[in-house]
Design a protein around this motif. Structure first.
Motif, PDB file in Angstrom:
ATOM      1  N   ARG A 257     -28.795  -6.381 -69.841  1.00  0.00           N
ATOM      2  CA  ARG A 257     -27.512  -6.625 -69.194  1.00  0.00           C
ATOM      3  C   ARG A 257     -26.497  -7.373 -70.040  1.00  0.00           C
ATOM      4  O   ARG A 257     -26.855  -8.180 -70.865  1.00  0.00           O
ATOM      5  CB  ARG A 257     -27.736  -7.445 -67.934  1.00  0.00           C
ATOM      6  CG  ARG A 257     -28.552  -6.671 -66.926  1.00  0.00           C
ATOM      7  CD  ARG A 257     -28.713  -7.435 -65.651  1.00  0.00           C
ATOM      8  NE  ARG A 257     -29.532  -6.631 -64.767  1.00  0.00           N
ATOM      9  CZ  ARG A 257     -29.891  -6.974 -63.553  1.00  0.00           C
ATOM     10  NH1 ARG A 257     -29.488  -8.135 -63.059  1.00  0.00           N
ATOM     11  NH2 ARG A 257     -30.634  -6.179 -62.827  1.00  0.00           N
ATOM     12  N   VAL A 259     -21.908  -8.527 -69.593  1.00  0.00           N
ATOM     13  CA  VAL A 259     -20.629  -8.357 -68.912  1.00  0.00           C
ATOM     14  C   VAL A 259     -19.516  -8.565 -69.934  1.00  0.00           C
ATOM     15  O   VAL A 259     -19.558  -9.517 -70.706  1.00  0.00           O
ATOM     16  CB  VAL A 259     -20.462  -9.378 -67.762  1.00  0.00           C
ATOM     17  CG1 VAL A 259     -19.087  -9.249 -67.120  1.00  0.00           C
ATOM     18  CG2 VAL A 259     -21.551  -9.210 -66.712  1.00  0.00           C
TER      19      VAL A 259
ATOM     20  N   SER B  21     -12.364  -9.475 -63.116  1.00  0.00           N
ATOM     21  CA  SER B  21     -12.832  -8.100 -63.314  1.00  0.00           C
ATOM     22  C   SER B  21     -13.192  -7.823 -64.761  1.00  0.00           C
ATOM     23  O   SER B  21     -12.535  -8.318 -65.673  1.00  0.00           O
ATOM     24  CB  SER B  21     -11.747  -7.103 -62.892  1.00  0.00           C
ATOM     25  OG  SER B  21     -11.416  -7.309 -61.542  1.00  0.00           O
ATOM     26  N   VAL B  23     -16.237  -5.096 -67.255  1.00  0.00           N
ATOM     27  CA  VAL B  23     -17.165  -3.968 -67.210  1.00  0.00           C
ATOM     28  C   VAL B  23     -18.562  -4.464 -67.568  1.00  0.00           C
ATOM     29  O   VAL B  23     -18.713  -5.475 -68.241  1.00  0.00           O
ATOM     30  CB  VAL B  23     -16.765  -2.822 -68.178  1.00  0.00           C
ATOM     31  CG1 VAL B  23     -15.411  -2.241 -67.807  1.00  0.00           C
ATOM     32  CG2 VAL B  23     -16.774  -3.288 -69.627  1.00  0.00           C
ATOM     33  N   ASP B  24     -19.569  -3.704 -67.106  1.00  0.00           N
ATOM     34  CA  ASP B  24     -20.946  -4.096 -67.405  1.00  0.00           C
ATOM     35  C   ASP B  24     -21.501  -3.277 -68.568  1.00  0.00           C
ATOM     36  O   ASP B  24     -20.755  -2.587 -69.268  1.00  0.00           O
ATOM     37  CB  ASP B  24     -21.820  -3.999 -66.151  1.00  0.00           C
ATOM     38  CG  ASP B  24     -22.080  -2.554 -65.745  1.00  0.00           C
ATOM     39  OD1 ASP B  24     -21.650  -1.627 -66.470  1.00  0.00           O
ATOM     40  OD2 ASP B  24     -22.707  -2.334 -64.689  1.00  0.00           O
ATOM     41  N   ASP B  26     -23.088  -0.622 -68.713  1.00  0.00           N
ATOM     42  CA  ASP B  26     -22.937   0.824 -68.607  1.00  0.00           C
ATOM     43  C   ASP B  26     -21.465   1.249 -68.655  1.00  0.00           C
ATOM     44  O   ASP B  26     -21.153   2.414 -68.447  1.00  0.00           O
ATOM     45  CB  ASP B  26     -23.580   1.318 -67.303  1.00  0.00           C
ATOM     46  CG  ASP B  26     -25.059   0.961 -67.235  1.00  0.00           C
ATOM     47  OD1 ASP B  26     -25.774   1.264 -68.210  1.00  0.00           O
ATOM     48  OD2 ASP B  26     -25.490   0.348 -66.240  1.00  0.00           O
ATOM     49  N   LYS B  28     -19.348   0.309 -66.489  1.00  0.00           N
ATOM     50  CA  LYS B  28     -18.861   0.382 -65.097  1.00  0.00           C
ATOM     51  C   LYS B  28     -18.110  -0.890 -64.727  1.00  0.00           C
ATOM     52  O   LYS B  28     -18.492  -1.983 -65.144  1.00  0.00           O
ATOM     53  CB  LYS B  28     -20.050   0.540 -64.151  1.00  0.00           C
ATOM     54  CG  LYS B  28     -20.689   1.912 -64.201  1.00  0.00           C
ATOM     55  CD  LYS B  28     -21.709   2.069 -63.072  1.00  0.00           C
ATOM     56  CE  LYS B  28     -22.610   3.259 -63.334  1.00  0.00           C
ATOM     57  NZ  LYS B  28     -24.035   2.947 -63.233  1.00  0.00           N
ATOM     58  N   PRO B  29     -17.060  -0.755 -63.875  1.00  0.00           N
ATOM     59  CA  PRO B  29     -16.311  -1.952 -63.466  1.00  0.00           C
ATOM     60  C   PRO B  29     -17.208  -2.913 -62.692  1.00  0.00           C
ATOM     61  O   PRO B  29     -18.008  -2.491 -61.861  1.00  0.00           O
ATOM     62  CB  PRO B  29     -15.218  -1.402 -62.541  1.00  0.00           C
ATOM     63  CG  PRO B  29     -15.211   0.073 -62.731  1.00  0.00           C
ATOM     64  CD  PRO B  29     -16.555   0.470 -63.254  1.00  0.00           C
ATOM     65  N   VAL B  30     -17.091  -4.194 -62.979  1.00  0.00           N
ATOM     66  CA  VAL B  30     -17.777  -5.231 -62.207  1.00  0.00           C
ATOM     67  C   VAL B  30     -16.785  -6.362 -61.955  1.00  0.00           C
ATOM     68  O   VAL B  30     -15.796  -6.506 -62.661  1.00  0.00           O
ATOM     69  CB  VAL B  30     -18.992  -5.840 -62.940  1.00  0.00           C
ATOM     70  CG1 VAL B  30     -20.168  -4.891 -62.965  1.00  0.00           C
ATOM     71  CG2 VAL B  30     -18.625  -6.293 -64.342  1.00  0.00           C
ATOM     72  N   GLU B  31     -17.084  -7.132 -60.926  1.00  0.00           N
ATOM     73  CA  GLU B  31     -16.280  -8.323 -60.668  1.00  0.00           C
ATOM     74  C   GLU B  31     -17.264  -9.484 -60.581  1.00  0.00           C
ATOM     75  O   GLU B  31     -18.231  -9.412 -59.813  1.00  0.00           O
ATOM     76  CB  GLU B  31     -15.506  -8.167 -59.362  1.00  0.00           C
ATOM     77  CG  GLU B  31     -14.411  -9.195 -59.213  1.00  0.00           C
ATOM     78  CD  GLU B  31     -13.588  -8.966 -57.945  1.00  0.00           C
ATOM     79  OE1 GLU B  31     -12.457  -8.465 -58.066  1.00  0.00           O
ATOM     80  OE2 GLU B  31     -14.084  -9.305 -56.850  1.00  0.00           O
ATOM     81  N   ILE B  32     -17.057 -10.520 -61.372  1.00  0.00           N
ATOM     82  CA  ILE B  32     -17.946 -11.677 -61.297  1.00  0.00           C
ATOM     83  C   ILE B  32     -17.132 -12.949 -61.040  1.00  0.00           C
ATOM     84  O   ILE B  32     -15.927 -12.990 -61.309  1.00  0.00           O
ATOM     85  CB  ILE B  32     -18.806 -11.845 -62.580  1.00  0.00           C
ATOM     86  CG1 ILE B  32     -17.935 -12.176 -63.781  1.00  0.00           C
ATOM     87  CG2 ILE B  32     -19.649 -10.617 -62.846  1.00  0.00           C
ATOM     88  CD1 ILE B  32     -18.755 -12.663 -64.962  1.00  0.00           C
TER      89      ILE B  32
END
Lengths: 293, 293
Positions: A257, A259, B21, B23-24, B26, B28-32
């Protein structure tokens, strides 16, 4: 030890760690390795600048890197001498240019992660004027290869823990691996190495075990390295600064993983994720078995 | 939220973290969630002392605790006022006694873990004169109970990561849980709380997520707390200082394991280790399953 590295930690150096006796959770005697920290006082041309707590390897590089990252030494300065005195625990950096930072030293900022510094003022001014290399690339296959090589290299972290590491990398090759009790010391050692070895930052990747706080972003941008990777997390101001500076910022990089919160356009997602996931699962199973043993 | 705690983090406070916001791995969009850090400039009676980077909760306690831990505020000082100005990002502490630390502020030490401070000189002098409570006790059953309660309490660590926590405890009860981007800020907030609430240190236990460096030991001893526990590791100088001061020093406290490197005579090994081991195995299995998901 891999011959990929130009500089690696020396976990067997008795100056850097020592065994200490204690008891464990069952009251049984145990002996564990513990890292040393010792003071090192830095002078620039006769002026006392700061006392740092450090494990004590590479004092010359740390001294030069600290001065660079504090904007007390300029990229075009000529260093005429670096004298390290182990007994007196001091290091003196001498430059052709005369220096006087009396005023600057009066202004104190305690930053979040570590270190004392003049992060505001002149450092922020130079920060705004830096353009990072837009053409630098990070393939995700390099990222996974780097993490594997770094995590398995002999280190004080593996031997004794309680230490931070930073690694200067090029593509999938880790070049310079520095450790210290203070993560900013490890960064400064790499900055000093790059200055003294005249190494270009523009195609490099910087890996750190430390968090991506404002100060870490500022130092990376000052070093003109366009890509920063951490196994730890982010702070909001760190993300803002990275976006302003056009830095590629990757955090929480563990196992398969990670980010990306800034500069994702430099990333090529080329890794075979099914293979990465399989390796990650195998590694986790092994770690769990070892921990439960 | 457990009613055991007198003070706990407020992970829902929008001032302390925000979603970002990205990306991870892959693409893909992520929000942390990411914690804030902001500057806070501390004045003592009209004199500017330091600018700290902090998440910004409890500025009054952090200010008082910082001054105490730097020996700029004495245990018998009367604080006549604390003014916090959120817009100007500053906090002013006023005391009955007139203060002037111009000379002290000139002497700078960058310590290993974090923070800038005058760790040598007057702080070390007062360190040598402190006797910690010999009769204080730590039952290992309390230690396991504390870790479980602390690790499961709602926190910014669970919500956003990249943050350190410190908890002041009594027996098996966690009382005051403070977090901050800088672990020394979290310590200082607890020192300030204890001073302002006139809480006795002599029967308390101090838990930290941070490493047990010299500075952490010095602060704990200055606060006169006889028992210090960390989930992280040790440095050699930290161990030496703890032994000199008669501090009980426990590190690497994770799951069922911990290591005691000083003051083991205060520990009662009363926990049922087969039960602890079973709970630890269950927890690990769950964590591995969640991570692999």
């Amino acid at each position: 030890m891999s011959d990929e590295f130009l500089v690696v930690p020396d976990p067997d150096d008795p100056m850097l760690s020592r065994p200490v006796s204690g008891v464990d959770q069952d009251g049984k005697p145990v002996e564990i390795n513990v890292v040393h920290e010792r003071p090192l006082t830095l002078f620039l041309n006769g002026q006392e600048i700061v006392t740092m707590m450090t494990i004590g390897d590479h004092p010359e590089m740390m001294a030069v890197g600290y001065l660079l990252n504090q904007n007390m030494l300029r990229a075009d300065d000529t260093v005429t001498g670096i004298d390290y005195d182990e007994d007196l625990e001091l290091v003196v950096v001498r430059t052709q240019r005369e220096t006087d930072y009396e005023e600057k030293l009066k202004k104190k900022t305690r930053t979040s992660g570590c270190a004392q510094g003049t992060v505001f003022g002149d450092v922020m001014e130079s920060f705004a004027s830096i353009s990072l290399n837009r053409d630098a690339r990070l393939k995700t296959s390099w990222l996974y290869a780097l993490m594997k090589k770094i995590n398995t290299a002999p280190s004080l972290y593996l031997k004794a823990g309680a230490i931070h590491g930073c690694v200067l990398c090029h593509e999938d090759r880790p070049l310079v691996y520095m450790e210290d009790v203070g993560r900013h010391n490890a960064v400064d050692k790499i900055a000093g190495y790059m200055f003294l070895e005249k190494m270009s930052p523009h195609d490099k990747i910087f890996y750190t075990t430390g968090r991506l706080t404002s100060e870490m972003i500022i130092k990376c941008v000052q070093m003109q390295i366009p890509i920063l990777i951490s196994r730890s997390g982010f702070t909001a101001w760190g993300v803002d600064l990275a976006r302003d500076a056009g830095l590629t910022l990757i955090g929480r990089a563990r196992g398969k993983r990670f980010v990306v919160l800034a500069g994702e356009d430099r990333i090529e997602f080329d890794a075979d994720m099914s293979q990465v996931a399989e390796e990650d699962r195998r590694h986790r199973r092994k770690a769990t078995e070892m921990d439960s043993a």
